[in-house]
Write a protein that holds these residues in place. Structure first.
Motif, mmCIF file in Angstrom:
data_model
loop_
_atom_site.group_PDB
_atom_site.id
_atom_site.type_symbol
_atom_site.label_atom_id
_atom_site.label_comp_id
_atom_site.label_asym_id
_atom_site.label_seq_id
_atom_site.Cartn_x
_atom_site.Cartn_y
_atom_site.Cartn_z
ATOM 1 N N THR A 14 0.812 -1.223 0.000
ATOM 2 C CA THR A 14 0.000 0.000 0.000
ATOM 3 C C THR A 14 0.840 1.266 0.000
ATOM 4 O OG1 THR A 14 -0.119 -0.101 2.420
ATOM 5 C CG2 THR A 14 -1.898 -1.154 1.172
ATOM 6 N N PHE A 15 2.157 1.122 0.097
ATOM 7 C CA PHE A 15 3.018 2.308 0.087
ATOM 8 C C PHE A 15 2.921 2.976 -1.281
ATOM 9 C CE2 PHE A 15 6.985 4.578 -0.524
ATOM 10 C CZ PHE A 15 7.069 5.329 0.650
ATOM 11 N N LYS A 16 2.624 4.261 -1.272
ATOM 12 C CA LYS A 16 2.396 4.991 -2.513
ATOM 13 C C LYS A 16 3.691 5.601 -3.026
ATOM 14 C CE LYS A 16 -2.458 6.078 -1.639
ATOM 15 N NZ LYS A 16 -3.468 7.146 -1.527
ATOM 16 N N TYR A 17 3.844 5.452 -4.341
ATOM 17 C CA TYR A 17 4.972 6.055 -5.048
ATOM 18 C C TYR A 17 4.422 7.114 -5.981
ATOM 19 C CZ TYR A 17 7.535 1.927 -3.449
ATOM 20 O OH TYR A 17 8.100 0.947 -2.688
ATOM 21 N N ARG A 18 5.211 8.161 -6.064
ATOM 22 C CA ARG A 18 4.801 9.253 -6.946
ATOM 23 C C ARG A 18 5.717 9.265 -8.163
ATOM 24 N NH1 ARG A 18 4.579 15.742 -5.595
ATOM 25 N NH2 ARG A 18 3.546 16.363 -7.553
ATOM 26 N N PHE A 19 5.066 9.155 -9.339
ATOM 27 C CA PHE A 19 5.808 9.183 -10.593
ATOM 28 C C PHE A 19 5.660 10.565 -11.217
ATOM 29 C CE2 PHE A 19 4.860 4.785 -9.779
ATOM 30 C CZ PHE A 19 6.029 4.130 -10.117
ATOM 31 N N VAL A 20 6.789 11.185 -11.497
ATOM 32 C CA VAL A 20 6.795 12.546 -12.024
ATOM 33 C C VAL A 20 7.536 12.560 -13.354
ATOM 34 C CG1 VAL A 20 7.464 14.949 -11.608
ATOM 35 C CG2 VAL A 20 6.798 13.491 -9.681
ATOM 36 N N VAL A 21 6.959 13.271 -14.319
ATOM 37 C CA VAL A 21 7.596 13.457 -15.631
ATOM 38 C C VAL A 21 8.061 14.898 -15.702
ATOM 39 C CG1 VAL A 21 7.284 13.383 -18.128
ATOM 40 C CG2 VAL A 21 6.142 11.709 -16.666
ATOM 41 N N LEU A 22 9.383 15.111 -15.878
ATOM 42 C CA LEU A 22 9.986 16.443 -15.881
ATOM 43 C C LEU A 22 10.549 16.791 -17.243
ATOM 44 C CD1 LEU A 22 11.993 16.219 -12.527
ATOM 45 C CD2 LEU A 22 9.736 17.227 -12.863
ATOM 46 N N ASN A 23 10.608 18.083 -17.516
ATOM 47 C CA ASN A 23 11.302 18.582 -18.705
ATOM 48 C C ASN A 23 12.791 18.474 -18.449
ATOM 49 O OD1 ASN A 23 12.581 20.242 -20.677
ATOM 50 N ND2 ASN A 23 10.610 21.274 -21.033
ATOM 51 N N GLU A 24 13.519 17.825 -19.350
ATOM 52 C CA GLU A 24 14.929 17.556 -19.109
ATOM 53 C C GLU A 24 15.751 18.842 -19.027
ATOM 54 O OE1 GLU A 24 18.580 14.901 -21.018
ATOM 55 O OE2 GLU A 24 16.599 14.979 -22.005
#
Length: 285
Positions: A14-24
Motif C-alpha cells: 500500500t506504500f504509494k509512489y509518486r511518478f513525475v515526468v519532468l522537462n529535461e
C-alpha cells in the motif's frame, strides 16, 4: 513478530509512489501520479486478461485463425461437408447396384427360378412339363386378332420406340434364329475362333463369368430397359462395372461351355426383363 511481518507486507503493497515526468532542460514538472504496488498488480492483471480476451476474439472472429496450425478454412469445411454428402449418396447407389448385380448373378447361375428356357437361356424357373400351354378358344381368337393388327406378344417382339441404335456384335452366318416357340431366345452366329465380339450399344458391364454350360458370358446393360448377353466366348476383355462404347471389342468368340457345338456367338437381347428378337433391332448381314 508474525504480526509485524504481515504489517510490513501490507505496508509495502500500500506504500504509494509518486511518478513525475519532468522537462529535461528546465526540470519543469509535466505531470505526475501516485501508485502503489497493489494497484500495479491489479491494473496489470486486468490489462493482461483484457489483452488475452481481445486476442482470442480477434483470432476466432477473423480469417486470421486459418493461418494457425490446427484450424481448417471455411472453404475446406464446406468442401468436406459436400464430400461427406456425396460419399453417403454414392454408398447408397453402390448398395443398390450391388443388390442388382447380385440378383443378376443369381439369375445367370440359375439360383433364381423364373422361366424354363432352352439349354442356352439365361433364366430358369420351373419344369415346363408342369405347365399347360394349350390355348383356350377365346385366347386363340384374341391372339389371331392381335396378329392381324400387326401387334405382338411379349415373347415375340418388344417396343421398337427406342432412341438406342444397335450395331451388329459380330459378322457371320446365323445358324439358328430366334424362336420363342422352341424357347430359343437368341440368335446363334457361326464365326471363326477368336473373332472379336463387339458391344451392340453404349452401356455398363453388369456381369462377367464362366459357367459349365454356356462358357464365358458377358452381360451389358444399355439403358431404356435393354440388356444384351454374349455367350460361349473364348475369352472376355472387360470386367464387371466397366463402361463400354458401341462397337467396342468386349470378348473373342469361341466354343466354351457344354452346350456349344462349335465356334459361334450366342447373342440375346432383353427388354424390361423379357427376351426380344435381336433381328428386329440389328442387321446381322
Amino acid at each position: 513478530m508474525e504480526k509485524s511481518r504481515k504489517e510490513k507486507i501490507k505496508e509495502k503493497l500500500t506504500f504509494k509512489y509518486r511518478f513525475v515526468v519532468l522537462n529535461e532542460d528546465t526540470f519543469e514538472e509535466r505531470f505526475s501520479f501516485k501508485l502503489n504496488r497493489l494497484n500495479a498488480f491489479v491494473f496489470g492483471g486486468i490489462f493482461s486478461v483484457l489483452l488475452i480476451s481481445l486476442t482470442i476474439l480477434f483470432i476466432t472472429l477473423t480469417p486470421l485463425k486459418e493461418y494457425i496450425q490446427g484450424y481448417s478454412s471455411s472453404e475446406m469445411q464446406k468442401e468436406t461437408t459436400d464430400l461427406v454428402y456425396k460419399v453417403d449418396s454414392l454408398n447408397q447407389i453402390l448398395s443398390v447396384n450391388d443388390l442388382y448385380i447380385e440378383n443378376i448373378q443369381q439369375v445367370l447361375k440359375g439360383e433364381i427360378k423364373r422361366v424354363t428356357f432352352n439349354k442356352d437361356s439365361v433364366l430358369r424357373q420351373f419344369q415346363i412339363d408342369e405347365i399347360d400351354f394349350a390355348p383356350s378358344s377365346v385366347d386363340s381368337l384374341f391372339r389371331e386378332e392381335v396378329e392381324q393388327m400387326d401387334r405382338f406378344s411379349v415373347f415375340q417382339q418388344a417396343k421398337k420406340n427406342t432412341d438406342i441404335v444397335f450395331s451388329s456384335p459380330i459378322k457371320g452366318q446365323i445358324t439358328e434364329q430366334y424362336d420363342d416357340q422352341e424357347k430359343h431366345f437368341a440368335v446363334d452366329i457361326a464365326v471363326d475362333q477368336d473373332t472379336p465380339v463387339k458391344t451392340v450399344a453404349d452401356g455398363t458391364v453388369i456381369f462377367t463369368g464362366f459357367t459349365a454350360d454356356t462358357g464365358y458370358v458377358i452381360v451389358i446393360e444399355h439403358g431404356q430397359g435393354f440388356t444384351s448377353i454374349y455367350k460361349h466366348n473364348a475369352s472376355i476383355f472387360k470386367e464387371q462395372g466397366a463402361l463400354v462404347k458401341s462397337g467396342e471389342v468386349i470378348a473373342s468368340a469361341g466354343s466354351t461351355g457344354n452346350f456349344s457345338t462349335g465356334a459361334h456367338l450366342h447373342f440375346e437381347l432383353w427388354n424390361d426383363g423379357y427376351p426380344v428378337n435381336p433381328t428386329n433391332y440389328i442387321n446381322f448381314d
